[in-house]
Design a protein around this motif. Structure first.
Motif, PDB file in Angstrom:
ATOM      1  N   THR A  33       0.827  -1.199   0.000  1.00 48.19           N
ATOM      2  CA  THR A  33       0.000   0.000   0.000  1.00 48.19           C
ATOM      3  C   THR A  33       0.865   1.253   0.000  1.00 48.19           C
ATOM      4  O   THR A  33       0.588   2.211  -0.726  1.00 48.19           O
ATOM      5  CB  THR A  33      -0.950  -0.009   1.208  1.00 48.19           C
ATOM      6  N   PHE A  34       1.930   1.240   0.799  1.00 45.54           N
ATOM      7  CA  PHE A  34       2.844   2.379   0.821  1.00 45.54           C
ATOM      8  C   PHE A  34       3.495   2.583  -0.548  1.00 45.54           C
ATOM      9  O   PHE A  34       3.671   3.708  -1.002  1.00 45.54           O
ATOM     10  CB  PHE A  34       3.918   2.183   1.891  1.00 45.54           C
ATOM     11  N   GLY A  35       3.812   1.490  -1.233  1.00 44.71           N
ATOM     12  CA  GLY A  35       4.372   1.588  -2.585  1.00 44.71           C
ATOM     13  C   GLY A  35       3.404   2.228  -3.565  1.00 44.71           C
ATOM     14  O   GLY A  35       3.791   3.040  -4.405  1.00 44.71           O
ATOM     15  N   ASN A  36       2.126   1.875  -3.455  1.00 44.91           N
ATOM     16  CA  ASN A  36       1.126   2.492  -4.334  1.00 44.91           C
ATOM     17  C   ASN A  36       0.938   3.973  -4.015  1.00 44.91           C
ATOM     18  O   ASN A  36       0.734   4.792  -4.911  1.00 44.91           O
ATOM     19  CB  ASN A  36      -0.199   1.751  -4.236  1.00 44.91           C
ATOM     20  N   ILE A  37       1.006   4.316  -2.740  1.00 45.22           N
ATOM     21  CA  ILE A  37       0.909   5.732  -2.368  1.00 45.22           C
ATOM     22  C   ILE A  37       2.112   6.496  -2.911  1.00 45.22           C
ATOM     23  O   ILE A  37       1.966   7.617  -3.416  1.00 45.22           O
ATOM     24  CB  ILE A  37       0.770   5.878  -0.840  1.00 45.22           C
ATOM     25  N   CYS A  38       3.287   5.892  -2.844  1.00 48.69           N
ATOM     26  CA  CYS A  38       4.487   6.530  -3.401  1.00 48.69           C
ATOM     27  C   CYS A  38       4.381   6.682  -4.921  1.00 48.69           C
ATOM     28  O   CYS A  38       4.804   7.696  -5.480  1.00 48.69           O
ATOM     29  CB  CYS A  38       5.737   5.735  -3.042  1.00 48.69           C
TER      30      CYS A  38
END
Length: 141
Positions: free
Chosen positions: A51-56
């Motif tokens: 999820t953090f990767g998608n936000i980035c």
């Protein structure tokens, strides 16, 4: 940036990376998937990092266009539904992992993140979403 400069200057042919560096670069995806199999915290770690990767990834487009212009484009009538679904999937994934403790549902939301982020990204390429919808409708006949 150095990689881009080397490609544009024609110095790409020189490959002075060691075998260990090549293995490290190739194995990052595999290591991310291996986190899934850690006892008790593996799925949670995977979900958080994914999820953090998608936000980035979403934030990187803000870097390219500027945050205000990107937010305006995200709220265009052609992207508003895709943006809403994408952000909802991001939030629901974290809710399923931390509050509901339902990891099957969290993995389902991860899959929905992939699909919604792809649909959102395709909205920036003219006529692609319409072509995909026509292709799907032809396949359903």
């Amino acid at each position: 940036m150095d990689k881009l400069k080397s490609v544009l200057s024609g110095e790409e042919a020189k490959n002075d990376r060691t075998v260990l560096q090549n293995v490290n670069k190739a194995s990052t995806l595999i290591l991310g998937v291996c986190v899934l199999f850690l006892p008790k915290i593996g799925i949670t770690l995977f979900i958080v990092f994914y999820t953090f990767g998608n936000i980035c990834a979403l934030g990187s487009t803000m870097f390219l266009m500027g945050p205000v212009k990107q937010l305006k484009r995200m709220c265009d009538k052609t992207r508003a539904l895709a943006t809403t679904i994408m952000i909802t999937c991001l939030v629901l994934t974290l809710c399923a992992a931390f509050w509901w403790k339902n990891f099957g549902l969290a993995l389902l939301f991860c899959i929905l993140q992939v699909l919604s982020f792809a649909w959102y990204s395709l909205s920036y390429i003219p006529c692609v979403r319409e072509a995909i919808l026509k292709l799907v409708s032809l396949m359903m006949k």
